[in-house]
Write a protein that holds these residues in place. Sequence first.
Motif, PDB file in Angstrom:
ATOM      1  N   PHE A 116       0.994  -1.245  -0.121  1.00  0.00           N
ATOM      2  CA  PHE A 116       0.059  -0.016  -0.083  1.00  0.00           C
ATOM      3  C   PHE A 116       0.890   1.168  -0.081  1.00  0.00           C
ATOM      4  CE2 PHE A 116      -3.579  -2.434   1.439  1.00  0.00           C
ATOM      5  CZ  PHE A 116      -4.600  -2.155   0.442  1.00  0.00           C
ATOM      6  N   LEU A 117       2.004   1.405   0.779  1.00  0.00           N
ATOM      7  CA  LEU A 117       2.768   2.367   0.970  1.00  0.00           C
ATOM      8  C   LEU A 117       3.444   2.522  -0.619  1.00  0.00           C
ATOM      9  CD1 LEU A 117       4.397   1.676   4.398  1.00  0.00           C
ATOM     10  CD2 LEU A 117       2.506   3.566   3.722  1.00  0.00           C
ATOM     11  N   LYS A 118       3.536   1.687  -1.342  1.00  0.00           N
ATOM     12  CA  LYS A 118       4.323   1.749  -2.587  1.00  0.00           C
ATOM     13  C   LYS A 118       3.294   2.505  -3.926  1.00  0.00           C
ATOM     14  CE  LYS A 118       8.299   0.354  -1.604  1.00  0.00           C
ATOM     15  NZ  LYS A 118       9.360   1.192  -1.601  1.00  0.00           N
ATOM     16  N   LEU A 119       1.977   2.384  -3.299  1.00  0.00           N
ATOM     17  CA  LEU A 119       1.351   3.186  -4.547  1.00  0.00           C
ATOM     18  C   LEU A 119       1.343   4.602  -4.341  1.00  0.00           C
ATOM     19  CD1 LEU A 119      -1.685   0.877  -3.695  1.00  0.00           C
ATOM     20  CD2 LEU A 119      -0.425   0.795  -5.357  1.00  0.00           C
ATOM     21  N   LYS A 120       1.292   5.128  -5.685  1.00  0.00           N
ATOM     22  CA  LYS A 120       1.574   6.754  -5.950  1.00  0.00           C
ATOM     23  C   LYS A 120       0.148   7.525  -6.347  1.00  0.00           C
ATOM     24  CE  LYS A 120       6.563   5.863  -6.550  1.00  0.00           C
ATOM     25  NZ  LYS A 120       7.590   5.793  -7.614  1.00  0.00           N
ATOM     26  N   THR A 121      -0.556   6.925  -6.772  1.00  0.00           N
ATOM     27  CA  THR A 121      -2.075   7.579  -7.414  1.00  0.00           C
ATOM     28  C   THR A 121      -3.039   6.976  -6.930  1.00  0.00           C
ATOM     29  OG1 THR A 121      -1.995   6.331  -9.512  1.00  0.00           O
ATOM     30  CG2 THR A 121      -0.472   8.224  -9.548  1.00  0.00           C
ATOM     31  N   GLU A 122      -4.138   7.657  -6.964  1.00  0.00           N
ATOM     32  CA  GLU A 122      -5.503   7.218  -6.742  1.00  0.00           C
ATOM     33  C   GLU A 122      -5.746   5.875  -7.668  1.00  0.00           C
ATOM     34  OE1 GLU A 122      -8.843   9.605  -6.441  1.00  0.00           O
ATOM     35  OE2 GLU A 122      -7.866  10.999  -5.154  1.00  0.00           O
ATOM     36  N   GLU A 123      -5.330   6.025  -9.028  1.00  0.00           N
ATOM     37  CA  GLU A 123      -5.698   5.197 -10.007  1.00  0.00           C
ATOM     38  C   GLU A 123      -4.915   3.757  -9.539  1.00  0.00           C
ATOM     39  OE1 GLU A 123      -7.950   3.579 -12.611  1.00  0.00           O
ATOM     40  OE2 GLU A 123      -8.115   5.393 -12.032  1.00  0.00           O
TER      41      GLU A 123
END
Length: 95
Positions: A15-22
């Motif tokens: 989860f912490l690696k996600l950068k955008t809402e998409e």
Amino acid sequence: MGYRNAATDRLVQAFLKLKTEEECYDFLDDLCTVKEILDMSQRLEVAFMLSDKNNYQQIAEKSGASTATISRVNKCYMYGNDGYKTVISRMKEDK
């Protein structure tokens, strides 16, 4: 936290690696069922309403959550690890 182990550590790191809402939507879509996503989003909405001092009846009417769900979220909100409070505070700051 009895559920904390290498697998849950990896989930949190993911989860912490996600950068955008998409990216987050894509990951949630792959990871969870629609019902699981809706249930989690409902719990967060209940926590937001609790933070705004809504009562159980108002929350149930606005969110569709059962009183059992509201009670569980309230218990976590009031006596948990402050996860809801941290997220809500940061999200309100961003507005």
